[in-house]
Design a protein around this motif. Structure first.
Motif, PDB file in Angstrom:
ATOM      1  N   GLU A 193       0.823  -1.204   0.000  1.00 35.30           N
ATOM      2  CA  GLU A 193       0.000   0.000   0.000  1.00 35.30           C
ATOM      3  C   GLU A 193       0.860   1.259   0.000  1.00 35.30           C
ATOM      4  N   GLU A 194       1.965   1.222   0.743  1.00 43.94           N
ATOM      5  CA  GLU A 194       2.810   2.414   0.856  1.00 43.94           C
ATOM      6  C   GLU A 194       3.639   2.686  -0.397  1.00 43.94           C
ATOM      7  N   THR A 195       3.771   1.702  -1.290  1.00 48.34           N
ATOM      8  CA  THR A 195       4.488   1.965  -2.541  1.00 48.34           C
ATOM      9  C   THR A 195       3.724   2.927  -3.434  1.00 48.34           C
ATOM     10  N   THR A 196       2.460   3.171  -3.113  1.00 48.28           N
ATOM     11  CA  THR A 196       1.664   4.129  -3.891  1.00 48.28           C
ATOM     12  C   THR A 196       1.370   5.396  -3.080  1.00 48.28           C
ATOM     13  N   SER A 197       2.094   5.583  -1.972  1.00 47.87           N
ATOM     14  CA  SER A 197       1.884   6.773  -1.145  1.00 47.87           C
ATOM     15  C   SER A 197       2.188   8.041  -1.933  1.00 47.87           C
ATOM     16  N   ARG A 198       1.501   9.115  -1.581  1.00 43.71           N
ATOM     17  CA  ARG A 198       1.762  10.416  -2.207  1.00 43.71           C
ATOM     18  C   ARG A 198       2.983  11.106  -1.606  1.00 43.71           C
ATOM     19  N   VAL A 199       3.504  10.565  -0.511  1.00 45.35           N
ATOM     20  CA  VAL A 199       4.684  11.141   0.131  1.00 45.35           C
ATOM     21  C   VAL A 199       5.928  10.464  -0.453  1.00 45.35           C
ATOM     22  N   PRO A 200       6.788  11.201  -1.153  1.00 42.99           N
ATOM     23  CA  PRO A 200       7.930  10.577  -1.837  1.00 42.99           C
ATOM     24  C   PRO A 200       8.817   9.736  -0.917  1.00 42.99           C
ATOM     25  N   GLU A 201       9.103  10.223   0.292  1.00 44.51           N
ATOM     26  CA  GLU A 201       9.971   9.478   1.194  1.00 44.51           C
ATOM     27  C   GLU A 201       9.371   8.134   1.561  1.00 44.51           C
ATOM     28  N   ARG A 202       8.051   8.104   1.802  1.00 43.28           N
ATOM     29  CA  ARG A 202       7.387   6.848   2.130  1.00 43.28           C
ATOM     30  C   ARG A 202       7.373   5.908   0.938  1.00 43.28           C
ATOM     31  N   ARG A 203       7.127   6.448  -0.244  1.00 41.17           N
ATOM     32  CA  ARG A 203       7.129   5.608  -1.446  1.00 41.17           C
ATOM     33  C   ARG A 203       8.479   4.940  -1.643  1.00 41.17           C
ATOM     34  N   GLN A 204       9.542   5.727  -1.509  1.00 36.93           N
ATOM     35  CA  GLN A 204      10.870   5.184  -1.748  1.00 36.93           C
ATOM     36  C   GLN A 204      11.241   4.165  -0.677  1.00 36.93           C
ATOM     37  N   ARG A 205      10.891   4.472   0.570  1.00 36.34           N
ATOM     38  CA  ARG A 205      11.195   3.558   1.665  1.00 36.34           C
ATOM     39  C   ARG A 205      10.448   2.237   1.482  1.00 36.34           C
ATOM     40  N   ALA A 206       9.171   2.337   1.124  1.00 35.79           N
ATOM     41  CA  ALA A 206       8.373   1.131   0.905  1.00 35.79           C
ATOM     42  C   ALA A 206       8.869   0.347  -0.295  1.00 35.79           C
ATOM     43  N   SER A 207       9.306   1.050  -1.316  1.00 33.10           N
ATOM     44  CA  SER A 207       9.809   0.365  -2.504  1.00 33.10           C
ATOM     45  C   SER A 207      11.067  -0.429  -2.195  1.00 33.10           C
TER      46      SER A 207
END
Length: 418
Positions: free
Chosen positions: A393-407
């Protein structure tokens, strides 16, 4: 599957577009940057990632893989020919699964070899449990040990000459099945899990060993509850029958029998929490704590992990299952992970803490806690449906840091493996 069932990591395939987005985030690229390297407009990349256009042709896929530095093509496209339930994460499951499955199906011919002594088997099982709790790659380790253990305990039961010898061998066989159940849990073969659970229960009951019967009931209750709300009654029935057997015998019982009784009380509380029965859930948790406080401070049950060190962890899970966001965070903040001696149990506790933070809207903290789970025991988080759901779910976050961390986490835990 009901939303109240334990998430199955094989239920929902990762689409091609999601894979592209995960690898792009991992590389720290914007859609505009990826589009420029591919010779397309950013809207084209958006359509690919959101699935609003069909998967590109092979040359374009190869170019995407090159730009994103994806080592294996299957990591990007998945196994497009597989059935949906085998398409996610790790396809056929752990590499050791076929050998364990074959050992469970095999019946060595009489006279092919002699069974090891009960003392040898006891030492082998003790070593296997120590490896399960101490190794980061615990599934790999016990998966390598199980085929031989399963064969040896089967021979021991068959060669037992007296009723007492047979009961001893059956107790050892039951324990080998308990260890096997930990390995096959969350693998893409539910029928194998139930077969192992039933064989463990049958061996325990025939052995007449109270401790073994308690463990078999504990594992059976988990299997029922994880199957969803339609099986909660069966989970309760198994637990209550075991408690009726064990609780009258607690006075003067061994630490192991006391611990499995406490673990069964926790299971009753967790099933009540799944039903959102707050008072009953915390009541059972408190009763389990009463047993934990009577055990030695450093005691740790080798199968259930029950002891004083994990009562805080159980409190987190009860609160999370009750969907009590604030209370789950309070429990998570005061439950120490470092005091839990088992690496997989410590990782499981971190995952439960992450669920608490996620439930409370603390997404960044949840991801950081999952990173701690991965550091403790990668093979625990790799097969945990709750952790995978949060990461995906977090790979589609609108927050770039969360997206990258989740990825990055998605790659680390093997979420993209075909």
């Amino acid at each position: 599957m009901s939303s109240d069932a334990t998430p199955d990591p094989y239920d929902n395939p990762v689409a091609f577009g999601q894979r592209v987005q995960i690898y792009r985030n991992r590389r720290g690229m914007t859609r505009e940057q990826l589009a420029g390297l591919l010779g397309h407009h950013s809207s084209w990349v958006k359509k690919v990632e959101t699935g609003t256009m069909r998967m590109p042709r092979l040359p374009e896929i190869l170019r995407i893989a090159e730009v994103l530095r994806v080592r294996r093509l299957n990591d990007l496209v998945g196994d497009v020919g597989a059935e949906p339930h085998t398409d996610l994460f790790l396809g056929p499951g752990h590499d050791r699964l076929p050998a364990v499955r074959a050992a469970l199906a095999a019946y060595p011919a009489p006279g092919t070899r002699n069974a090891p002594s009960p003392e040898f088997l006891r030492a082998a099982l003790d070593a296997a449990w120590a490896a399960r709790h101490g190794a980061a790659n615990h599934r790999e380790v016990i998966g390598g040990l199980l085929p031989g253990l399963i064969r040896d305990v089967q021979l021991a039961v068959r060669e037992a000459e007296t009723a007492a010898d047979r009961r001893t061998a059956l107790t050892l066989q039951a324990e080998a099945f308990f260890l096997t159940q930990f390995f096959v849990a969350y693998q893409p073969d539910p029928s194998l899990l139930w077969r192992v659970a039933e064989r463990g229960m049958a061996a325990a009951q025939e052995s007449e060993d109270l401790h073994a019967i308690g463990i078999a009931s504990w594992l059976s209750a988990q299997a029922h509850r994880d199957s969803g709300p339609g099986h909660y009654d069966e989970a309760d029935d198994v637990v209550m029958q075991a408690l009726e057997l064990l609780e009258p015998r607690l006075e003067g019982a061994t630490h192991d029998v006391q611990a499995i009784t406490g673990a069964l009380r926790v299971e009753a509380g967790l099933t009540a929490a799944k039903r959102r029965d707050t008072g009953t859930a915390w009541g059972w948790w408190d009763r389990a704590g009463g047993i934990a406080r009577r055990l030695p401070a450093g005691y740790f049950h080798r199968v259930t992990s029950f002891g004083q060190a994990v009562m805080g962890a159980h409190g987190v899970t009860v609160a999370v299952e009750l969907r009590a966001g604030g209370e789950s965070v309070r429990q998570a903040n005061r439950a120490e992970a470092e005091i839990i001696p088992s690496r997989p149990r410590r990782a499981r506790h971190r995952i439960e803490q992450a669920r608490a933070y996620y439930l409370d809207g603390q997404r960044q903290t949840a991801l950081a806690t999952l990173e701690q789970a991965h550091a403790a025991a990668p093979e625990t988080i790799r097969y945990n449906g709750y952790a995978r759901s949060i990461v995906l779910e977090e790979t589609t976050s609108r927050v770039p840091e969360r997206r990258q961390r989740a990825s990055q986490l998605a790659v680390d835990i093997g979420l993209l493996a075909a």
